[in-house]
Design a protein around this motif. Sequence first.
Motif, short mmCIF file in Angstrom:
data_model
loop_
_atom_site.label_atom_id
_atom_site.label_comp_id
_atom_site.label_asym_id
_atom_site.label_seq_id
_atom_site.Cartn_x
_atom_site.Cartn_y
_atom_site.Cartn_z
N LEU A 120 0.83 -1.20 0.00
CA LEU A 120 0.00 0.00 0.00
C LEU A 120 0.87 1.25 0.00
O LEU A 120 0.62 2.21 -0.75
N LEU A 121 1.90 1.26 0.81
CA LEU A 121 2.78 2.42 0.90
C LEU A 121 3.51 2.67 -0.41
O LEU A 121 3.63 3.82 -0.86
N LEU A 122 4.01 1.61 -1.04
CA LEU A 122 4.73 1.77 -2.30
C LEU A 122 3.83 2.38 -3.38
O LEU A 122 4.27 3.23 -4.16
N VAL A 123 2.57 1.95 -3.41
CA VAL A 123 1.64 2.53 -4.39
C VAL A 123 1.41 4.00 -4.08
O VAL A 123 1.37 4.85 -4.99
N MET A 124 1.28 4.35 -2.80
CA MET A 124 1.07 5.74 -2.41
C MET A 124 2.27 6.61 -2.75
O MET A 124 2.13 7.80 -3.05
N VAL A 125 3.48 6.02 -2.71
CA VAL A 125 4.69 6.78 -3.03
C VAL A 125 4.85 6.93 -4.54
O VAL A 125 5.13 8.03 -5.05
#
Length: 346
Positions: A120-125
């Motif tokens: 989830l974090l990688l997509v948000m970044v």
Amino acid sequence: MSSSATTTPQAPGSRRGPRGRSGALAGRGRPRRVLTWPLALGVLLTLGLVVASLFVGVYDVLGAEDGAAMFAITRIPRTVTLVLSGAIMAMSGLVMQMITQNRFVEPTTTGTTEWAGLGLLLVMVVAPEASLLGKMAGAIVMAFIGTMVFFAFLQKVTLKSSIIVPIVGIMLGSVVGAVSSYVALSTNMLQSLGIWFAGSYTSVIKGQYEPMWAIIAVLVVIWFAADRFTAAGLGRDVATAIGINYRQVVLLGTGLIALATGIVTVVVGNLPFLGLIVPNLVSMVRGDDLRSNLVWVALTGVCIVTACDLIGRTIIMPFEIPASLILAIVGAAVFITMILRRRSRG
């Protein structure tokens, strides 16, 4: 799983016994009834908690002029999410325990949730404007990768104690969580990461909870594949001998767990220990007959999550405590009790 900690009949944590998996398979000539009076009472209790969830809260949905609109925007989505997330995370823990033949594993003790958070974090970044489905896809993919890494570790390493398995999973999850925290801190997204992982149903509203309906398909697949998961839990050799493709069953279980964990992580957040305490509580009362226990596991998961959410809503009203906080306290107590009981039995 070929390691002695997960497939050998004499391994610690094995479920075999008079009411274990082998007994369940051997006793197919006398199938257990699923529809019983205790189950009817359980359904009534669950319905009572669901109704309470619809009407308990600071906002008066019955007396206010826009009460009907608020009821449709907030209360119905929140209650539907409670029911689906509680049922699927409890059943995911049951499936994972069947595949690994270890009572102490579930998505939060194997690092699956932390891997989903990293995705989830990688997509948000990488794509800050990504839709909810895009974020969910990233969480599901990383949850699948993380679960396969854990299963691969079990295949390569022989562990002498079943308690070591979740400890290794928690350590792996801590490493992944540390990586997520570093990435979030470097990209000024630490607060967003904390909000996503709060495990609170406060932000579940109409327009953001709809992906939870996909959970129903996962529940149906688990129901129809229950016997195959039971056979896979007996080990590669036994499963192959009775005509089960062991690798396909493990991949199916991993995919279902990743899908469920990814969806719940994005919509709700972290629900710690739910998949650990529910299957074990049901197993203590009913044994390890997966087919007849599925309904009980789902109902118990819904009851526990809904009760924790209701306590969180009312204990310091008008403010709320995240359901995950109460669930973590209860789950940690049950986890420690299980370890102490296992130790006292040698």
